[in-house]
Design a protein around this motif. Structure first.
Motif, PDB file in Angstrom:
ATOM      1  N   VAL A 125       3.009   0.367  12.592  1.00 14.99           N
ATOM      2  CA  VAL A 125       3.552  -0.069  11.297  1.00 14.99           C
ATOM      3  C   VAL A 125       2.428  -0.284  10.291  1.00 14.99           C
ATOM      4  O   VAL A 125       2.525   0.120   9.129  1.00 14.99           O
ATOM      5  CB  VAL A 125       4.394  -1.349  11.475  1.00 14.99           C
ATOM      6  CG1 VAL A 125       4.691  -1.994  10.125  1.00 14.99           C
ATOM      7  CG2 VAL A 125       5.691  -1.021  12.212  1.00 14.99           C
ATOM      8  N   HIS A 126       1.339  -0.919  10.735  1.00 15.30           N
ATOM      9  CA  HIS A 126       0.220  -1.198   9.828  1.00 15.30           C
ATOM     10  C   HIS A 126      -0.346   0.096   9.238  1.00 15.30           C
ATOM     11  O   HIS A 126      -0.566   0.195   8.022  1.00 15.30           O
ATOM     12  CB  HIS A 126      -0.874  -1.949  10.595  1.00 15.30           C
ATOM     13  CG  HIS A 126      -2.104  -2.226   9.783  1.00 15.30           C
ATOM     14  ND1 HIS A 126      -2.102  -3.060   8.693  1.00 15.30           N
ATOM     15  CD2 HIS A 126      -3.374  -1.763   9.897  1.00 15.30           C
ATOM     16  CE1 HIS A 126      -3.324  -3.108   8.167  1.00 15.30           C
ATOM     17  NE2 HIS A 126      -4.115  -2.321   8.876  1.00 15.30           N
ATOM     18  N   VAL A 129       2.627   2.220   7.181  1.00 20.81           N
ATOM     19  CA  VAL A 129       2.948   1.705   5.848  1.00 20.81           C
ATOM     20  C   VAL A 129       1.932   2.205   4.822  1.00 20.81           C
ATOM     21  O   VAL A 129       2.283   2.610   3.703  1.00 20.81           O
ATOM     22  CB  VAL A 129       3.000   0.159   5.865  1.00 20.81           C
ATOM     23  CG1 VAL A 129       2.895  -0.415   4.455  1.00 20.81           C
ATOM     24  CG2 VAL A 129       4.291  -0.311   6.525  1.00 20.81           C
ATOM     25  N   GLN A 130       0.659   2.218   5.208  1.00 25.76           N
ATOM     26  CA  GLN A 130      -0.377   2.671   4.276  1.00 25.76           C
ATOM     27  C   GLN A 130      -0.263   4.173   3.992  1.00 25.76           C
ATOM     28  O   GLN A 130      -0.432   4.611   2.853  1.00 25.76           O
ATOM     29  CB  GLN A 130      -1.755   2.347   4.837  1.00 25.76           C
ATOM     30  CG  GLN A 130      -2.033   0.850   4.956  1.00 25.76           C
ATOM     31  CD  GLN A 130      -3.390   0.599   5.573  1.00 25.76           C
ATOM     32  OE1 GLN A 130      -4.419   0.666   4.910  1.00 25.76           O
ATOM     33  NE2 GLN A 130      -3.396   0.315   6.872  1.00 25.76           N
ATOM     34  N   GLY A 132       2.488   5.868   4.112  1.00 28.69           N
ATOM     35  CA  GLY A 132       3.676   5.993   3.272  1.00 28.69           C
ATOM     36  C   GLY A 132       3.402   5.635   1.823  1.00 28.69           C
ATOM     37  O   GLY A 132       3.894   6.300   0.897  1.00 28.69           O
ATOM     38  N   LYS A 133       2.602   4.607   1.606  1.00 27.27           N
ATOM     39  CA  LYS A 133       2.275   4.210   0.230  1.00 27.27           C
ATOM     40  C   LYS A 133       1.416   5.266  -0.457  1.00 27.27           C
ATOM     41  O   LYS A 133       1.579   5.524  -1.662  1.00 27.27           O
ATOM     42  CB  LYS A 133       1.583   2.851   0.234  1.00 27.27           C
ATOM     43  CG  LYS A 133       2.514   1.697   0.574  1.00 27.27           C
ATOM     44  CD  LYS A 133       1.785   0.358   0.562  1.00 27.27           C
ATOM     45  CE  LYS A 133       2.752  -0.790   0.826  1.00 27.27           C
ATOM     46  NZ  LYS A 133       2.058  -2.117   0.847  1.00 27.27           N
ATOM     47  N   SER A 136       3.762   8.038  -1.371  1.00 28.65           N
ATOM     48  CA  SER A 136       4.609   7.629  -2.492  1.00 28.65           C
ATOM     49  C   SER A 136       3.867   7.770  -3.814  1.00 28.65           C
ATOM     50  O   SER A 136       4.423   8.250  -4.817  1.00 28.65           O
ATOM     51  CB  SER A 136       5.079   6.185  -2.284  1.00 28.65           C
ATOM     52  OG  SER A 136       5.942   5.781  -3.327  1.00 28.65           O
ATOM     53  N   VAL A 285       8.492   3.400   3.859  1.00 32.08           N
ATOM     54  CA  VAL A 285       7.677   2.184   3.883  1.00 32.08           C
ATOM     55  C   VAL A 285       8.555   0.959   4.076  1.00 32.08           C
ATOM     56  O   VAL A 285       8.261   0.083   4.911  1.00 32.08           O
ATOM     57  CB  VAL A 285       6.847   2.061   2.581  1.00 32.08           C
ATOM     58  CG1 VAL A 285       6.219   0.674   2.475  1.00 32.08           C
ATOM     59  CG2 VAL A 285       5.767   3.127   2.542  1.00 32.08           C
ATOM     60  N   ARG A 286       9.647   0.873   3.329  1.00 32.21           N
ATOM     61  CA  ARG A 286      10.544  -0.289   3.467  1.00 32.21           C
ATOM     62  C   ARG A 286      11.128  -0.371   4.871  1.00 32.21           C
ATOM     63  O   ARG A 286      11.246  -1.461   5.444  1.00 32.21           O
ATOM     64  CB  ARG A 286      11.655  -0.209   2.422  1.00 32.21           C
ATOM     65  CG  ARG A 286      11.182  -0.480   0.999  1.00 32.21           C
ATOM     66  CD  ARG A 286      12.361  -0.663   0.054  1.00 32.21           C
ATOM     67  NE  ARG A 286      13.139   0.549  -0.103  1.00 32.21           N
ATOM     68  CZ  ARG A 286      12.900   1.478  -1.020  1.00 32.21           C
ATOM     69  NH1 ARG A 286      11.887   1.337  -1.852  1.00 32.21           N
ATOM     70  NH2 ARG A 286      13.675   2.553  -1.101  1.00 32.21           N
ATOM     71  N   LEU A 288       9.774   0.798   7.661  1.00 32.88           N
ATOM     72  CA  LEU A 288       8.719   0.394   8.585  1.00 32.88           C
ATOM     73  C   LEU A 288       8.450  -1.110   8.484  1.00 32.88           C
ATOM     74  O   LEU A 288       8.291  -1.791   9.496  1.00 32.88           O
ATOM     75  CB  LEU A 288       7.433   1.175   8.300  1.00 32.88           C
ATOM     76  CG  LEU A 288       7.378   2.620   8.780  1.00 32.88           C
ATOM     77  CD1 LEU A 288       6.127   3.311   8.252  1.00 32.88           C
ATOM     78  CD2 LEU A 288       7.402   2.690  10.311  1.00 32.88           C
ATOM     79  N   GLU A 289       8.386  -1.598   7.261  1.00 39.51           N
ATOM     80  CA  GLU A 289       8.100  -3.026   7.072  1.00 39.51           C
ATOM     81  C   GLU A 289       9.190  -3.903   7.661  1.00 39.51           C
ATOM     82  O   GLU A 289       8.921  -5.029   8.082  1.00 39.51           O
ATOM     83  CB  GLU A 289       7.924  -3.316   5.580  1.00 39.51           C
ATOM     84  CG  GLU A 289       6.644  -2.734   5.000  1.00 39.51           C
ATOM     85  CD  GLU A 289       6.500  -2.952   3.513  1.00 39.51           C
ATOM     86  OE1 GLU A 289       5.361  -3.021   3.021  1.00 39.51           O
ATOM     87  OE2 GLU A 289       7.553  -3.064   2.822  1.00 39.51           O
TER      88      GLU A 289
END
Length: 469
Positions: A125-126, A129-130, A132-133, A136, A285-286, A288-289
């Motif tokens: 996830v860590h 998320v990065q 994915g950002k 984006s 991202v959402r 995963l978070e």
């Protein structure tokens, strides 16, 4: 002499030369299908950069050069911490196209996955998320990567954070595709990496941001299980699998290690029909978070951040967890140090501090974890709860509050410092926050008593390092 040897010799021969009057080549870093990469010194700025020199045949195509310039102009506008910075691009004296980008010291995600083992959901996830950002940010600027794979993701230790992500090579695949289309279409070649290639990419279809989401899904599958969803002896048969076969479930290869929410997300990202995938990288991202619940100090950090931020109307929002959750996660994580038998006074794994000192460390963390969450809730609701911080029922001491459970020490250290600062900021608004800080100071003084000469160690450096001295 083979072409590979000749290319290598030619690359080594460039060391010490200056490209375009700006970049002095210092070291050859590697070569690939599109060209070679060097460490170079940008003379005007006196800094190191990574300099990519593309193969000479690209420069012979004027349309390819124009396409490269357009792609790099767009790519250079992407500004996000998780995307690599493009400094400069142009043509060298010999006509070869060059690209100067941020020089990074770290290792690729490929190397992190090389053991073929599941990565673990929290690390997945860590990192995810990065990534994915970064996607984006690129997609918002109209840039589709087209060749997303672990080789194009760098993991760094930066700003005190492990696994800080940098995504590389935005715009490069589009340039190579357009530059090579005429000569390669007749041969049936496709630009991209087949293991991570979307079905529409494999069939030469129209590509948009959702092709990156598919490739991202393949990467998450590999991070979750240690293997890719599709494998085959030839490129063609592998591409056929991407187009025709349904992906296996990640949990089939890593039983009990893949949370249901992550598995569902990965399978959705691997849908054959782009319309069935998540609509954007931000949506990934959402997901995963929200896929796993943070534990221990990480959970407390989430509570404090959500509880102390201001809403648009200037009021503090209600945190996402309540005090019962805070107490439970601070003191009941299975499989931690409390369940591992140790010799009295002996160092634990990795030469860490004896248990008596580590107990104090985790006690201080426990006070801040649970107390900080309650204090944040108090400020959010305008109330003042009675200061009754958690205690160890066996020891009857605040110092032992978290001794029944633990989490990663480095994570605890960072969160302890953040929680202290957060509590100090709201102490003027909350009697409870002040009480929690007083309890933490008491634990801090107890810590100093077993680590003489190291006052305020818990605040100044890594807690475990402070105790190991």
């Amino acid at each position: 002499m083979s072409d590979e040897q000749s290319g290598s010799d030619a690359d080594q021969g460039l060391i010490g030369t200056v490209v375009s009057g700006r970049y002095e080549i210092v070291k050859h870093l590697g070569s690939g299908g599109m060209g070679s990469v060097f460490m170079a010194k940008q003379l005007a700025m006196d800094r190191m950069v990574a300099l990519k020199l593309l193969h000479a045949h690209y420069a012979s195509n004027k349309q390819a050069v124009a396409r490269f310039n357009r792609e790099m102009q767009v790519t250079a506008k992407i500004e996000h911490p998780n995307t690599i910075r493009v400094y400069d691009f142009g043509q060298a004296e010999d006509g070869r196209i060059y690209l100067a980008i941020e020089y990074l010291e770290g290792h690729t995600l490929s190397k992190a996955l090389s053991a073929g083992e599941p990565m673990g959901s929290e690390r997945l996830v860590h990192i995810g998320v990065q990534i994915g950002k970064a996607l984006s940010a690129a997609h918002s600027d109209g840039v589709v990567h087209r060749d997303l794979k672990p080789d194009n993701v760098m993991l760094l230790d930066r700003y005190g954070e492990r696994d800080f992500v940098k995504v590389l090579d935005f715009g490069i695949a589009r340039f190579m595709d357009d530059a090579s289309r005429t000569q390669l279409t007749a041969e049936g070649a496709v630009v991209g990496t087949p293991i991570y290639m979307s079905p529409e990419q494999a069939t030469g279809g129209v590509l948009d941001h959702r092709t990156d989401i598919y490739s991202f899904g393949v990467m998450l599958f590999e991070m979750a299980t240690g293997r890719v969803p599709f494998d085959a002896p030839t490129t063609i048969s592998l591409m056929v699998k991407h187009v025709q076969e349904e992906p296996p479930r990640p949990s089939d290869f890593a039983p009990g290690l893949v949370p249901d929410a992550i598995e569902t997300l990965i399978l959705q990202m691997l849908a054959k029909n782009p319309a069935a995938r998540p609509g954007s990288a931000a949506e990934v991202v959402r997901a995963l978070e929200g896929a796993i619940e943070p534990t221990g100090a990480l959970a407390a950090e989430t509570w404090i951040q959500s509880g102390l931020g201001d809403t648009q109307d200037g009021t503090a929002p209600v945190p996402v967890a309540d005090t019962r959750t805070a107490t439970a996660t601070a003191s009941s994580r299975p499989g931690d140090l409390a369940t591992r038998p140790e010799r009295p006074g002996a160092p634990s794994e990795g030469g860490r501090a004896p248990r008596s000192r580590r107990g104090l460390l985790f006690g201080l963390a426990g006070v801040l974890v649970a107390g900080g969450a309650v204090a944040a809730i108090a400020v959010a609701s305008g109330g003042q709860p009675t200061p009754t911080p958690p205690t160890d029922p066996d020891a009857g001491s605040v110092v032992g509050a978290a001794d029944a459970g633990s989490t990663d020490p480095g994570e605890i250290g960072r969160s302890v410092q953040q929680l202290r600062r957060s509590l100090e900021q709201i102490a003027g608004k909350s009697d409870y926050a002040r009480a929690v800080l007083e309890q933490a100071d008491e634990a801090d003084r107890a810590l100093i008593s077993v680590a003489p000469g190291r006052p305020r160690a818990i605040r100044e450096e890594s807690p475990v390092d402070a105790l190991d001295g």
